[in-house]
Design a protein around this motif. Structure first.
Motif, PDB file in Angstrom:
ATOM      1  N   GLY A 177       4.616  11.952  -7.683  1.00  0.00           N
ATOM      2  CA  GLY A 177       6.000  11.643  -7.352  1.00  0.00           C
ATOM      3  C   GLY A 177       6.328  11.624  -5.866  1.00  0.00           C
ATOM      4  N   ASP A 178       5.309  11.580  -5.009  1.00  0.00           N
ATOM      5  CA  ASP A 178       5.590  11.577  -3.567  1.00  0.00           C
ATOM      6  C   ASP A 178       5.060  10.323  -2.861  1.00  0.00           C
ATOM      7  OD1 ASP A 178       2.853  12.120  -3.652  1.00  0.00           O
ATOM      8  OD2 ASP A 178       2.936  13.556  -2.008  1.00  0.00           O
ATOM      9  N   TRP A 179       4.844   9.249  -3.588  1.00  0.00           N
ATOM     10  CA  TRP A 179       4.333   8.017  -3.004  1.00  0.00           C
ATOM     11  C   TRP A 179       5.361   7.399  -2.058  1.00  0.00           C
ATOM     12  CZ3 TRP A 179      -0.655   6.904  -3.699  1.00  0.00           C
ATOM     13  CH2 TRP A 179      -1.307   7.506  -4.771  1.00  0.00           C
ATOM     14  N   VAL A 180       4.889   6.908  -0.929  1.00  0.00           N
ATOM     15  CA  VAL A 180       5.746   6.201   0.034  1.00  0.00           C
ATOM     16  C   VAL A 180       5.066   4.881   0.386  1.00  0.00           C
ATOM     17  CG1 VAL A 180       6.828   8.246   1.029  1.00  0.00           C
ATOM     18  CG2 VAL A 180       4.714   7.397   2.009  1.00  0.00           C
ATOM     19  N   ASP A 239      11.522  -6.060  -6.856  1.00  0.00           N
ATOM     20  CA  ASP A 239      12.022  -5.414  -5.649  1.00  0.00           C
ATOM     21  C   ASP A 239      11.106  -4.237  -5.321  1.00  0.00           C
ATOM     22  OD1 ASP A 239      14.257  -4.730  -3.696  1.00  0.00           O
ATOM     23  OD2 ASP A 239      14.160  -2.896  -4.929  1.00  0.00           O
ATOM     24  N   LEU A 240      10.724  -4.106  -4.047  1.00  0.00           N
ATOM     25  CA  LEU A 240       9.782  -3.053  -3.654  1.00  0.00           C
ATOM     26  C   LEU A 240      10.311  -1.646  -3.929  1.00  0.00           C
ATOM     27  CD1 LEU A 240       8.175  -4.329  -0.345  1.00  0.00           C
ATOM     28  CD2 LEU A 240       7.047  -3.866  -2.511  1.00  0.00           C
ATOM     29  N   GLN A 241      11.583  -1.419  -3.719  1.00  0.00           N
ATOM     30  CA  GLN A 241      12.132  -0.089  -3.977  1.00  0.00           C
ATOM     31  C   GLN A 241      12.108   0.249  -5.462  1.00  0.00           C
ATOM     32  OE1 GLN A 241      12.687   2.204  -1.635  1.00  0.00           O
ATOM     33  NE2 GLN A 241      11.927   0.621  -0.255  1.00  0.00           N
ATOM     34  N   GLU A 242      12.321  -0.752  -6.302  1.00  0.00           N
ATOM     35  CA  GLU A 242      12.245  -0.533  -7.747  1.00  0.00           C
ATOM     36  C   GLU A 242      10.793  -0.251  -8.153  1.00  0.00           C
ATOM     37  OE1 GLU A 242      13.022  -0.177 -11.821  1.00  0.00           O
ATOM     38  OE2 GLU A 242      14.238   0.133 -10.043  1.00  0.00           O
ATOM     39  N   ARG A 243       9.858  -0.967  -7.563  1.00  0.00           N
ATOM     40  CA  ARG A 243       8.443  -0.731  -7.857  1.00  0.00           C
ATOM     41  C   ARG A 243       8.037   0.680  -7.429  1.00  0.00           C
ATOM     42  NH1 ARG A 243       5.312  -0.243 -10.984  1.00  0.00           N
ATOM     43  NH2 ARG A 243       3.111  -0.703 -10.769  1.00  0.00           N
ATOM     44  N   LEU A 244       8.523   1.107  -6.261  1.00  0.00           N
ATOM     45  CA  LEU A 244       8.229   2.454  -5.775  1.00  0.00           C
ATOM     46  C   LEU A 244       8.809   3.500  -6.724  1.00  0.00           C
ATOM     47  CD1 LEU A 244       7.078   4.307  -3.583  1.00  0.00           C
ATOM     48  CD2 LEU A 244       9.278   4.095  -2.392  1.00  0.00           C
ATOM     49  N   ARG A 245      10.025   3.260  -7.205  1.00  0.00           N
ATOM     50  CA  ARG A 245      10.644   4.181  -8.162  1.00  0.00           C
ATOM     51  C   ARG A 245       9.775   4.308  -9.414  1.00  0.00           C
ATOM     52  NH1 ARG A 245      12.828   4.455 -12.692  1.00  0.00           N
ATOM     53  NH2 ARG A 245      12.840   2.225 -13.089  1.00  0.00           N
ATOM     54  N   ILE A 301       0.873  -1.167   0.000  1.00  0.00           N
ATOM     55  CA  ILE A 301       0.000   0.000   0.000  1.00  0.00           C
ATOM     56  C   ILE A 301       0.910   1.217   0.000  1.00  0.00           C
ATOM     57  CG2 ILE A 301      -1.799   1.313   1.199  1.00  0.00           C
ATOM     58  CD1 ILE A 301      -2.730  -1.328   2.458  1.00  0.00           C
ATOM     59  N   LEU A 302       0.666   2.094  -0.960  1.00  0.00           N
ATOM     60  CA  LEU A 302       1.415   3.349  -1.064  1.00  0.00           C
ATOM     61  C   LEU A 302       0.500   4.480  -0.626  1.00  0.00           C
ATOM     62  CD1 LEU A 302       2.945   2.928  -4.653  1.00  0.00           C
ATOM     63  CD2 LEU A 302       3.921   2.202  -2.468  1.00  0.00           C
ATOM     64  N   TYR A 303       1.113   5.570  -0.152  1.00  0.00           N
ATOM     65  CA  TYR A 303       0.344   6.754   0.229  1.00  0.00           C
ATOM     66  C   TYR A 303       0.987   7.990  -0.389  1.00  0.00           C
ATOM     67  CZ  TYR A 303      -1.769  10.477   2.940  1.00  0.00           C
ATOM     68  OH  TYR A 303      -2.433  11.619   3.298  1.00  0.00           O
ATOM     69  N   SER A 304       0.136   8.873  -0.918  1.00  0.00           N
ATOM     70  CA  SER A 304       0.581  10.160  -1.451  1.00  0.00           C
ATOM     71  C   SER A 304      -0.025  11.262  -0.594  1.00  0.00           C
ATOM     72  CB  SER A 304       0.119  10.333  -2.898  1.00  0.00           C
ATOM     73  OG  SER A 304       0.274  11.684  -3.305  1.00  0.00           O
ATOM     74  N   ASN A 344       6.514   3.795  -9.626  1.00  0.00           N
ATOM     75  CA  ASN A 344       5.294   4.515  -9.271  1.00  0.00           C
ATOM     76  C   ASN A 344       5.549   6.019  -9.169  1.00  0.00           C
ATOM     77  OD1 ASN A 344       2.958   2.687  -8.852  1.00  0.00           O
ATOM     78  ND2 ASN A 344       4.367   1.671  -7.470  1.00  0.00           N
ATOM     79  N   ASN A 345       6.725   6.401  -8.739  1.00  0.00           N
ATOM     80  CA  ASN A 345       7.041   7.816  -8.576  1.00  0.00           C
ATOM     81  C   ASN A 345       7.560   8.472  -9.847  1.00  0.00           C
ATOM     82  OD1 ASN A 345       6.245   8.466  -5.929  1.00  0.00           O
ATOM     83  ND2 ASN A 345       8.021   7.404  -5.107  1.00  0.00           N
ATOM     84  N   SER A 346       7.742   7.696 -10.912  1.00  0.00           N
ATOM     85  CA  SER A 346       8.186   8.288 -12.174  1.00  0.00           C
ATOM     86  C   SER A 346       7.008   8.977 -12.865  1.00  0.00           C
ATOM     87  CB  SER A 346       8.783   7.206 -13.084  1.00  0.00           C
ATOM     88  OG  SER A 346       7.769   6.305 -13.492  1.00  0.00           O
ATOM     89  N   ASP A 347       7.315   9.917 -13.713  1.00  0.00           N
ATOM     90  CA  ASP A 347       6.294  10.677 -14.429  1.00  0.00           C
ATOM     91  C   ASP A 347       5.708   9.798 -15.542  1.00  0.00           C
ATOM     92  OD1 ASP A 347       4.675  12.687 -15.353  1.00  0.00           O
ATOM     93  OD2 ASP A 347       6.284  13.797 -16.332  1.00  0.00           O
ATOM     94  N   HIS A 348       4.475   9.317 -15.343  1.00  0.00           N
ATOM     95  CA  HIS A 348       3.805   8.474 -16.323  1.00  0.00           C
ATOM     96  C   HIS A 348       2.302   8.744 -16.294  1.00  0.00           C
ATOM     97  CE1 HIS A 348       3.489   6.210 -12.577  1.00  0.00           C
ATOM     98  NE2 HIS A 348       2.446   5.604 -13.101  1.00  0.00           N
ATOM     99  N   LYS A 349       1.557   8.115 -17.178  1.00  0.00           N
ATOM    100  CA  LYS A 349       0.125   8.396 -17.315  1.00  0.00           C
ATOM    101  C   LYS A 349      -0.760   7.640 -16.328  1.00  0.00           C
ATOM    102  CE  LYS A 349       0.178   9.635 -22.173  1.00  0.00           C
ATOM    103  NZ  LYS A 349      -0.407   9.418 -23.473  1.00  0.00           N
TER     104      LYS A 349
END
Length: 84
Positions: free
Chosen positions: A44-47, A24-30, A7-10, A32-37
């Motif tokens: 870009g502030d998901w944790v 890898d969770l950190q790669e998945r988070l990266r 679960i991510l939160y913005s 999610n935080n990249s600029d995409h549609k």
């Protein structure tokens, strides 16, 4: 190989995002935080606020679907706080 439900939160959107991954969770988070549609794009502030390890992709998908089916912010926040 293990799979993670997350679960991510913005704070910008004040929203949660629920998903699962075998990456890898950190790669998945990266990603999610990249600029995409997609849903997580643009802020870009998901944790990561919650993770759960599952032994199979099917189990992780089922867990993700169960959490999404709640449609309850309070229940999701209770789940997150139970892991603290």
């Amino acid at each position: 190989m293990s799979f993670n439900v997350y679960i991510l939160y913005s704070s910008t959107r004040d929203r949660y995002c629920i998903g699962h991954t075998g990456d890898d969770l950190q790669e998945r988070l990266r990603k999610n935080n990249s600029d995409h549609k997609g849903f997580t794009g643009k802020t870009g502030d998901w944790v990561i606020v919650y993770t759960e390890v599952c032994s199979t992709k099917t189990a992780a998908y089922q867990c993700e679907r169960e959490i999404k089916a709640w449609k309850s912010r309070k229940k999701i926040e209770l789940l997150i706080s139970s892991r603290l």
